[in-house]
Scaffold this motif. Structure first.
Motif, PDB file in Angstrom:
ATOM      1  N   LEU A   1       0.859  -1.327   0.009  1.00  0.00           N
ATOM      2  CA  LEU A   1       0.047   0.037  -0.035  1.00  0.00           C
ATOM      3  C   LEU A   1       0.987   1.066   0.005  1.00  0.00           C
ATOM      4  N   GLY A   2       2.109   1.085  -0.213  1.00  0.00           N
ATOM      5  CA  GLY A   2       2.935   2.295  -0.014  1.00  0.00           C
ATOM      6  C   GLY A   2       3.322   2.978   1.239  1.00  0.00           C
ATOM      7  N   ILE A   3       3.038   2.197   2.440  1.00  0.00           N
ATOM      8  CA  ILE A   3       3.167   2.512   3.825  1.00  0.00           C
ATOM      9  C   ILE A   3       4.217   2.031   4.466  1.00  0.00           C
ATOM     10  N   THR A   4       5.037   2.792   5.142  1.00  0.00           N
ATOM     11  CA  THR A   4       5.988   2.331   6.132  1.00  0.00           C
ATOM     12  C   THR A   4       5.562   2.297   7.606  1.00  0.00           C
ATOM     13  N   ILE A   5       5.802   1.211   8.595  1.00  0.00           N
ATOM     14  CA  ILE A   5       5.309   1.215   9.653  1.00  0.00           C
ATOM     15  C   ILE A   5       6.644   1.723  10.639  1.00  0.00           C
ATOM     16  N   GLU A   6       6.395   2.703  11.047  1.00  0.00           N
ATOM     17  CA  GLU A   6       7.315   3.100  12.175  1.00  0.00           C
ATOM     18  C   GLU A   6       7.134   2.609  13.822  1.00  0.00           C
ATOM     19  N   ARG A   7       8.239   2.072  14.139  1.00  0.00           N
ATOM     20  CA  ARG A   7       7.958   1.594  15.785  1.00  0.00           C
ATOM     21  C   ARG A   7       8.610   2.354  16.695  1.00  0.00           C
TER      22      ARG A   7
ATOM     23  N   CYS B   1      -3.244   1.220   7.876  1.00  0.00           N
ATOM     24  CA  CYS B   1      -2.752   1.137   6.503  1.00  0.00           C
ATOM     25  C   CYS B   1      -3.702   1.270   5.317  1.00  0.00           C
ATOM     26  N   LYS B   2      -4.754   0.356   5.687  1.00  0.00           N
ATOM     27  CA  LYS B   2      -5.827   0.533   4.695  1.00  0.00           C
ATOM     28  C   LYS B   2      -6.423   1.933   4.370  1.00  0.00           C
TER      29      LYS B   2
ATOM     30  N   ALA C   1     -13.714  -2.332  -1.191  1.00  0.00           N
ATOM     31  CA  ALA C   1     -12.636  -2.420  -1.807  1.00  0.00           C
ATOM     32  C   ALA C   1     -11.480  -2.856  -1.080  1.00  0.00           C
ATOM     33  N   GLN C   2     -11.185  -2.544   0.252  1.00  0.00           N
ATOM     34  CA  GLN C   2     -10.241  -2.891   0.967  1.00  0.00           C
ATOM     35  C   GLN C   2     -10.428  -4.055   1.852  1.00  0.00           C
TER      36      GLN C   2
END
Ligand code: ADP
Length: 260
Positions: free
Chosen positions: A130-136, A164-165, A217-218
């Motif tokens: 989805l083009g997302i970075t998960i930052e922790r 994310c969605k 759609a998601q």
């Protein structure tokens, strides 16, 4: 209100006692109504893909019988509809399993840091698609709370997946675990379109979606946050939803002091 009048004849002649019992039926009616609305909604949600499947079967047996291109196209749509029904049934079963356990207290010590790292690892491929970075920003473990590992995994998976969605346009999502005093807080923050105020109190209702088409759609079912709410109730944890339209949303789970 319902009132029951019992006439108690006493042994002594002429001495009668009346026992009046009042029971609040508004709550009982509300629960009954919720139950029947839920069954109606669930049936409707399952009927929609089923109707589409029946329609395509009919077309494939009739007009599209010899049309190879149409057949491939229709089979692909049919597969998606079948997958959608499977997701709905899985979520309905999850909800009913969680409801059955609602009165059993959680008693295991589980490490939230480990659960969150595991959830973030497992969602990394979905997020990057989805083009997302998960930052922790996760306190080093162990950060123990009393809980059910599978259920808490499901809570944070649902919240992170939603971030994310629906927050896709924000490009990043922050997963944070903080301990302050005797409180433990987990926050999932996105920078997507945000949620208008009027929807926030209703998000945890079963099948409540701001926009049904976007949810479909998601691959949404409208049950994710209802599942989250039920699990958190069993854990005596609170869910705080904050959002600003145009800025993003945050979903915070707060675990109170832990009594072992
Ligand atoms: P769904 O299966 O539709 O994702 P959920 O119960 O998980 O169902 O969420 C209910 C609705 O809440 C979603 O359909 C979406 O409209 C909204 N929602 C949930 N999380 C977010 C978010 N992070 N940003 C914006 N909207 C959200």
């Amino acid at each position: 209100y319902s009132a029951t009048v019992l006439l108690l004849d006493q042994a002594r002649a002429g001495d009668r006692q009346y026992l009046l019992s009042f029971r609040d039926q508004t709550e009982a009616r509300r629960l009954e109504r919720m139950r029947s609305d839920f069954i109606a909604n669930a049936s409707h949600e399952l009927r929609t893909p089923l109707a589409s499947l029946s329609g395509f079967i009919e077309t494939l047996r009739g007009p599209a019988r010899k049309d190879e291109a149409a057949r491939d196209n229709f089979l692909e749509i049919m597969q998606k509809q079948a997958e959608r029904m499977a997701r709905l049934i899985d979520d309905l079963l999850s909800l009913s399993r969680i409801e059955m356990k609602a009165h059993i207290a959680v008693k295991d010590q589980v490490d939230l840091a480990a659960i969150l790292n595991h959830v973030a690892d497992s969602l990394r491929p979905v997020a990057s698609d989805l083009g997302i970075t998960i930052e922790r920003d996760i306190d080093p473990g162990p950060v123990n709370v009393l809980g059910d590992r599978d259920e808490l995994t499901q809570v944070f998976q649902n919240l992170l997946e939603n971030a994310c969605k629906y927050g896709q346009s924000g490009k990043r999502v922050i997963l944070e675990l903080k301990q302050t005093g005797d409180m433990t807080k987990v926050t999932v923050q996105d920078f997507g379109p945000g949620i208008p105020d009027e929807h926030i109190p209703r998000l945890t209702e079963r099948f409540y979606r701001i926009d049904v088409e976007t949810s479909r759609a998601q691959k949404g079912t409208g049950l994710g946050l209802a599942i989250v709410k039920h699990i958190l109730t069993r854990h005596r944890a609170r869910l705080i939803i904050r959002s600003q339209v145009g800025e993003g949303s945050s979903f915070t789970v707060v675990f109170g002091p832990q009594k072992v």
